[in-house]
Design a protein around this motif. Structure first.
Motif, mmCIF file in Angstrom:
data_model
loop_
_atom_site.group_PDB
_atom_site.id
_atom_site.type_symbol
_atom_site.label_atom_id
_atom_site.label_comp_id
_atom_site.label_asym_id
_atom_site.label_seq_id
_atom_site.Cartn_x
_atom_site.Cartn_y
_atom_site.Cartn_z
ATOM 1 N N LEU A 289 0.842 -1.197 0.000
ATOM 2 C CA LEU A 289 0.000 0.000 0.000
ATOM 3 C C LEU A 289 0.876 1.247 0.000
ATOM 4 N N GLN A 291 0.557 5.168 0.578
ATOM 5 C CA GLN A 291 -0.411 6.141 1.106
ATOM 6 C C GLN A 291 0.121 7.550 0.845
ATOM 7 N N GLN A 293 -0.489 11.447 1.481
ATOM 8 C CA GLN A 293 -1.237 12.460 2.243
ATOM 9 C C GLN A 293 -0.868 13.824 1.686
ATOM 10 N N LEU A 355 -6.135 11.943 2.323
ATOM 11 C CA LEU A 355 -5.357 10.726 2.564
ATOM 12 C C LEU A 355 -5.806 9.701 1.526
ATOM 13 N N ASN A 357 -5.131 6.179 -0.582
ATOM 14 C CA ASN A 357 -4.425 4.895 -0.490
ATOM 15 C C ASN A 357 -4.419 4.211 -1.843
ATOM 16 N N ARG A 359 -3.405 0.658 -3.515
ATOM 17 C CA ARG A 359 -2.951 -0.718 -3.274
ATOM 18 C C ARG A 359 -2.326 -1.256 -4.556
ATOM 19 N N ASP A 367 -6.195 -1.152 -6.469
ATOM 20 C CA ASP A 367 -7.282 -0.447 -5.775
ATOM 21 C C ASP A 367 -6.810 0.963 -5.403
ATOM 22 N N PHE A 369 -8.329 4.008 -2.831
ATOM 23 C CA PHE A 369 -9.440 4.365 -1.937
ATOM 24 C C PHE A 369 -9.030 5.458 -0.970
#
Lengths: 370, 267
Positions: A289, A291, A293, A355, A357, A359, A367, A369
């Motif tokens: 993942l 991430q 921000q 934020l 994410n 994947r 993905d 999300f």
């Protein structure tokens, strides 16, 4: 027998007294009314997410039982209430605090547990505000952690020497009794509200001035050294990212569901952007993942990008720099605009923390999300 | 408690909109907020209560995106109170999009009462399993699980008592496996149970496209668009946020528009 017993008792008396004395010195003593009486200058409140929200207010707990809650720069009339201490409790107006909710250390008063508020005991140090203004105005000053550029037009550039973050505000010197405070508030667009930490001047000279305030670690008296004179033309351009609120970080961590769930309606277009522009970095080990921000300020500008990586077991992990750079470029340039409008309430937002994410499985996005 | 809840709700707003005069009000709010003793600091009475404390901590880390801290805490909370595995499974499904962990938690939760399709929130575990299989493109397994969720209720109470989202989810699986007529049958039941469902009309449109009934499909997509907009207007007028019809499969306005545009390209 009795004497014998007394003698035995005497044998333990001295160590006992010593232990009692030790207990007395180490156990926190309950606060007394005298200790709390006086003026307290707001430092900050610690919010749930560990961010600090500066306080520009003061508490004046008077010996006659009256309690003033006002603003250090006098921008609003103070509220007058009453206070008392009895039966192990502090009462401020109608609110009562068990004394374990309040502590006093080195003249710093801490109130509460939920979002603890810090106030420091006010020291009335007389400073000539006119002379101080002439000294400070149009110059750059710095401590080890903070650099302040005080422009003659009332604007101020606040630079964090550790993070190099620069933000634009307004400044003024405000009198509080005979004391003088350097008050910083507002943002690039307005001089209203959103205060930065207050600095109380204790001494001002041509090469340096000293002030009491929060230095990022503690309440301390800091020396601000003169760096150089300043011209108005040095004002940074207004198109830089800057949060409009100085005490903001609470939004994403509000009650119930995270704030960003509200932005789900944008997810379709966000996913389309990644589908369209992301070129898979086919490599083993690029699974987990990523991430991303970032924040969107109240003018819709993006900034404060931060990337974290996790493997499939949520352990911290570094991803291929090219892959991360690609994702960042998409976030910066290809995401749909309109973050400022809350898609669910149709209201204009202030700053927003995002934020996102992503994947991945072997470098391919599986993905996206919020 | 009510006052605390009110303060919690309005708190972020105060942080976003500070003008000079509000500083005093904000300090007052903080003083009110701080005269509460944090419940999390109390010594827990038992494992279940301790589990709730750990769970709250996990949620906070999740909100901040600190998944490396949140996930082990969810695991700890599940060990402390196995009855929370259902919720923790839902969190992994809905918010972390971690379908394998979601399945593990939901299965473990369901295994607590082996002969019963356990309920988490308002839905049986079989429904969540069906959703997970849909997400992982295992459509035959999705149909099997959704048959169970739907069948149990149909047998006991009749189709009108089935949550329309279950029919829409099964229709998705039928559409993915090119069984448009079965999908359409399910979507007819979904619409019968909730006549204003944009979600059901949108999928009805997709089923009709697969059946080659383009004009009817167009009409279904337009109905979806209408109900989508109407729901938003209704919520905004009531001063409420618009919640997606299905949090696990949100429908997007752009998605409906794209489907309509796609039809325009057809002869």
């Amino acid at each position: 027998m009795k004497k014998q017993g007394w003698r035995n008792g005497k044998k333990y008396a001295l160590p006992g007294l010593f232990l009692f004395g030790f207990w007395l010195t180490t156990t926190a003593q309950p606060l007394t009314r005298d200790q709390l009486t006086g003026q307290w200058i707001g430092v900050h409140a610690e919010l749930n997410n560990a961010s600090l929200c500066p306080l520009s207010t003061y508490l004046d707990l008077r010996s006659d039982g009256s309690f003033y809650l006002g603003m250090v720069d006098g921008k609003a009339p103070p509220k007058v209430m009453t206070w008392a201490m009895k039966a192990g409790q502090l009462r401020l107006d109608v609110l009562t605090y068990a004394l374990d909710l309040i502590s006093l250390t080195n003249d710093v008063l801490r109130i509460g547990q939920d979002s603890p508020m810090l106030f420091r005991r006010f020291q009335e140090i007389a400073v000539d505000s006119t002379a101080a203004f002439q000294t400070l105005n149009g110059r750059v000053w710095e401590t080890d952690s903070l650099r302040l550029s005080l422009f003659a037009n009332g604007k101020l550039l606040w630079e964090n020497c550790q993070t190099y973050e620069q933000t634009v505000h307004c400044w003024q010197l405000a009198r509080y009794g005979t004391a003088v405070f350097l008050v910083t508030r507002g943002n690039a667009h307005t001089c209203e509200g959103d205060y930065k930490p207050l600095w109380q001047l204790t001494q001002s000279g041509k090469q340096q001035f000293r002030a009491i305030g929060w230095n990022g670690q503690a309440v301390a008296t800091e020396t601000f050294r003169l760096v150089r004179p300043l011209k108005l033309s040095e004002m940074p351009p207004a198109n830089e990212f800057q949060r409009c609120a100085n005490c903001f970080d609470g939004s994403r961590y509000s009650v119930a569901e995270p704030f960003l769930r509200r932005y789900q309606p944008m997810l379709y277009d966000i996913r389309k952007a990644f589908e369209q522009y992301y070129k898979p970095v086919v490599a083993s080990g690029q699974s987990g993942l990523v991430q991303i921000q970032f924040a969107v300020d109240c003018d819709g500008r993006m900034g404060r990008f931060l990337v974290k990586g996790f493997d499939n077991d949520y352990q911290a992990k570094s991803f291929d720099p090219q892959l991360v750079a690609q994702l960042l470029t998409i976030c910066r340039q290809k995401l749909p605009a309109g973050w400022r409008r809350d898609p669910l309430t149709d209201q204009q937002q202030s700053d927003i923390d995002v934020l996102l994410n992503v994947r991945l499985s072997n470098g391919t996005i599986t993905d996206v999300f919020l | 408690m009510k006052r605390f809840l009110l303060i919690s709700l309005i708190w972020p707003g105060y942080l976003l909109a500070q003008d000079n005069a509000r500083q005093i009000e904000m300090t007052q709010l903080l003083l009110i907020k701080n005269h509460q003793v944090l419940s999390g600091n109390k010594q827990p009475d038992g494992l279940a209560e301790h589990s709730e404390t750990v769970l709250r901590k996990a949620e906070r880390y999740r909100y901040q995106g600190d998944f490396d801290k949140a996930v082990p805490l969810y695991q700890q909370a599940a060990q402390l109170n196995p009855k929370r595995q259902g919720y923790i499974g839902y969190v992994h499904l809905a918010f972390l999009h971690d379908y394998s962990r979601a399945m593990q938690y939901l299965n473990a939760y369901d295994a607590l009462t082996p002969t019963f399709d356990d309920i988490e929130g308002n839905n049986p575990v079989s429904y969540y399993r069906g959703v997970i299989y849909l997400k992982t493109n295992e459509f035959a397994l999705a149909i099997e699980q959704l048959n169970k969720s739907i069948g149990d209720i149909e047998r006991k109470h009749g189709s009108e008592w089935v949550n329309y989202r279950y029919y829409v989810s099964r229709a998705r699986a039928f559409l993915a496996t090119s069984q448009p007529q079965k999908a359409l049958d399910d979507l007819d039941k979904a619409v019968a149970n909730y006549k204003k469902s944009a979600l059901a009309y949108y999928h009805r449109g997709l089923a009709l496209v697969q059946l080659g009934r383009t004009a009817e499909a167009k009409s279904a997509f337009q109905d979806a668009q209408f109900f989508f907009g109407a729901k938003r207007v209704e919520a905004l007028q009531a001063g409420q946020a618009v919640i997606p019809e299905d949090q696990l499969f949100p429908l997007y306005e752009s998605e409906i528009e794209a489907a309509i545009d796609q039809l325009k390209l057809k002869p």
